[in-house]
Design a protein around this motif. Structure first.
Motif, mmCIF file in Angstrom:
data_model
loop_
_atom_site.group_PDB
_atom_site.id
_atom_site.type_symbol
_atom_site.label_atom_id
_atom_site.label_comp_id
_atom_site.label_asym_id
_atom_site.label_seq_id
_atom_site.Cartn_x
_atom_site.Cartn_y
_atom_site.Cartn_z
ATOM 1 N N SER A 1 0.840 -1.183 0.000
ATOM 2 C CA SER A 1 0.000 0.000 0.000
ATOM 3 C C SER A 1 0.878 1.236 0.000
ATOM 4 O O SER A 1 2.026 1.205 0.432
ATOM 5 C CB SER A 1 -0.929 -0.002 1.228
ATOM 6 N N HIS B 1 -1.216 8.079 -0.260
ATOM 7 C CA HIS B 1 -1.662 8.940 -1.346
ATOM 8 C C HIS B 1 -1.670 10.413 -0.929
ATOM 9 O O HIS B 1 -1.706 10.740 0.250
ATOM 10 C CB HIS B 1 -3.071 8.550 -1.786
ATOM 11 N N ASP C 1 -2.908 11.345 -10.254
ATOM 12 C CA ASP C 1 -2.442 10.023 -9.838
ATOM 13 C C ASP C 1 -2.292 9.957 -8.322
ATOM 14 O O ASP C 1 -1.971 10.964 -7.667
ATOM 15 C CB ASP C 1 -1.090 9.704 -10.485
ATOM 16 N N ASP C 2 -2.516 8.775 -7.776
ATOM 17 C CA ASP C 2 -2.244 8.501 -6.361
ATOM 18 C C ASP C 2 -2.833 9.577 -5.446
ATOM 19 O O ASP C 2 -2.155 10.129 -4.575
ATOM 20 C CB ASP C 2 -0.738 8.385 -6.120
ATOM 21 N N THR D 1 -4.098 2.549 0.572
ATOM 22 C CA THR D 1 -4.867 1.688 -0.328
ATOM 23 C C THR D 1 -3.954 1.008 -1.329
ATOM 24 O O THR D 1 -2.999 1.617 -1.819
ATOM 25 C CB THR D 1 -5.948 2.484 -1.085
ATOM 26 N N THR E 1 -5.389 -0.567 -4.063
ATOM 27 C CA THR E 1 -6.115 -0.584 -5.338
ATOM 28 C C THR E 1 -6.456 0.808 -5.860
ATOM 29 O O THR E 1 -6.847 0.946 -7.018
ATOM 30 C CB THR E 1 -7.440 -1.357 -5.186
ATOM 31 N N GLY E 2 -6.358 1.808 -5.010
ATOM 32 C CA GLY E 2 -6.819 3.147 -5.380
ATOM 33 C C GLY E 2 -8.221 3.426 -4.888
ATOM 34 O O GLY E 2 -8.673 4.569 -4.880
ATOM 35 N N HIS E 3 -8.946 2.386 -4.487
ATOM 36 C CA HIS E 3 -10.283 2.557 -3.919
ATOM 37 C C HIS E 3 -10.157 2.956 -2.453
ATOM 38 O O HIS E 3 -9.417 2.329 -1.691
ATOM 39 C CB HIS E 3 -11.084 1.258 -4.013
ATOM 40 N N GLY F 1 -11.565 7.751 -2.889
ATOM 41 C CA GLY F 1 -10.459 7.361 -3.743
ATOM 42 C C GLY F 1 -10.959 6.367 -4.773
ATOM 43 O O GLY F 1 -11.631 5.394 -4.413
ATOM 44 N N PRO G 1 -9.583 4.564 -8.686
ATOM 45 C CA PRO G 1 -8.573 4.543 -9.750
ATOM 46 C C PRO G 1 -9.115 5.203 -11.009
ATOM 47 O O PRO G 1 -10.328 5.265 -11.222
ATOM 48 C CB PRO G 1 -8.321 3.043 -9.956
ATOM 49 N N LYS G 2 -8.215 5.699 -11.851
ATOM 50 C CA LYS G 2 -8.638 6.419 -13.048
ATOM 51 C C LYS G 2 -9.508 5.582 -13.972
ATOM 52 O O LYS G 2 -10.358 6.106 -14.685
ATOM 53 C CB LYS G 2 -7.414 6.918 -13.815
ATOM 54 N N SER H 1 -11.712 3.390 -13.071
ATOM 55 C CA SER H 1 -12.890 2.910 -12.345
ATOM 56 C C SER H 1 -14.149 3.072 -13.184
ATOM 57 O O SER H 1 -14.475 4.174 -13.627
ATOM 58 C CB SER H 1 -13.048 3.682 -11.036
#
Length: 285
Positions: free
Chosen positions: A2, A5, A88-89, A105, A107-109, A125, A127-128, A130
């Protein structure tokens, strides 16, 4: 592994009160980099937060305010969706989200349930790539669109008004329509709700119990909602500011959780008072 962010926030213009100062500072003290987006002059910003003009994400011409309250929450909803596709992030956090410990995180979620029925986007959060984020963006392109999660009857009524040439603007729909209602719908639709944290993680103190955070004799009771899994406490900014205005001097009670957090992060509430403009003080009960 992880990763920590960047935290992104929005304050359109004007001075931060000690409530927003506390929330920004809490993320900085937890080790996050913080970007505070703005459109006009903003003062009382904690040292260490990066200030960036919001036009890099969404032009000010696209401002939308809620018809009944004049709130810019609708614009804030759309802003965060655009931001998450461009940065990003990055995890979005409202300026009334207090950081208990770092947000991490794989996964970005990063989001959670506020109740049994809805996921709040106050901390968000995605991801782009998603699918839910794509759905939220597509939705926001039509300010007169019919929410696809509405019942057949409600959809029919809105369609009839469109057919009559009097479509209903999103600002006239219920509060939170492009916020929690939409976030919950699209995350469920895509199955990304599987990533949602339980209530105790991001929204441990219920909305109806929010005043416990301020009251002097309720610190221990408020902390009973917080567990070792809690990473944030939602302070319900507009309502909490209104309640704080009802307290002597517009300050939190001595010995309360709010006062304790201000002291922990070195925030002087008298140096950044809550402004009464556009707020109706809540009656203390």
């Amino acid at each position: 592994m992880s990763k920590l962010h960047r935290i992104a926030m929005l304050w359109v213009e004007g001075p931060l009160s000690y409530l927003e100062q506390l929330c920004v500072k809490s993320f900085l003290d937890a080790g996050h980099e913080v970007t505070l987006y703005h459109y006009g002059e903003v003062t009382n910003v904690p040292k260490g937060a990066e200030m960036v003009h919001g036009d890099v994400i969404l032009k000010r011409d696209d401002f939308i305010s809620h018809g009944r309250t004049g709130s810019l929450a609708l614009f804030s909803d759309v802003f965060r969706y655009h931001l998450l596709t461009k940065c990003d992030d990055t995890i979005w956090a409202d300026t009334d989200a207090y950081c208990v410990k770092p947000f991490e995180t794989q996964t970005g979620h990063y989001f959670g349930w506020e109740s049994d029925s809805h996921i709040n986007g106050g901390v968000l959060g995605l991801p782009k790539d998603s699918p839910a984020l794509a759905g939220l963006l597509e939705m926001s392109h039509d300010e007169f669109g019919i929410p696809e999660w509405y019942s057949d009857g409600a959809r029919a009524k809105l369609q009839a008004q469109i057919d009559a040439g009097t479509p209903v603007h999103v600002s006239e729909l219920p509060w939170g329509i492009w916020g929690p209602a939409a976030v919950t719908h699209y995350l469920k639709k895509t199955g990304e709700d599987a990533h949602a944290f339980p209530v105790e993680v991001l929204y441990p103190v219920p909305f109806k119990r929010r005043r416990m955070i301020v009251r002097g004799g309720k610190r221990d009771a408020a902390m009973e909602f917080v567990t070792d899994k809690t990473t944030s406490i939602h302070l319900y900014g507009r309502r909490m500011r209104a309640f704080l205005l009802s307290r002597p001097g517009g300050l939190p009670d001595k010995g309360g959780l709010f006062e304790h957090l201000l002291e922990k992060h070195g925030i002087d509430p008298t140096a950044a008072p809550i402004v009464a403009k556009n707020l109706e003080p809540e009656v203390a009960d």
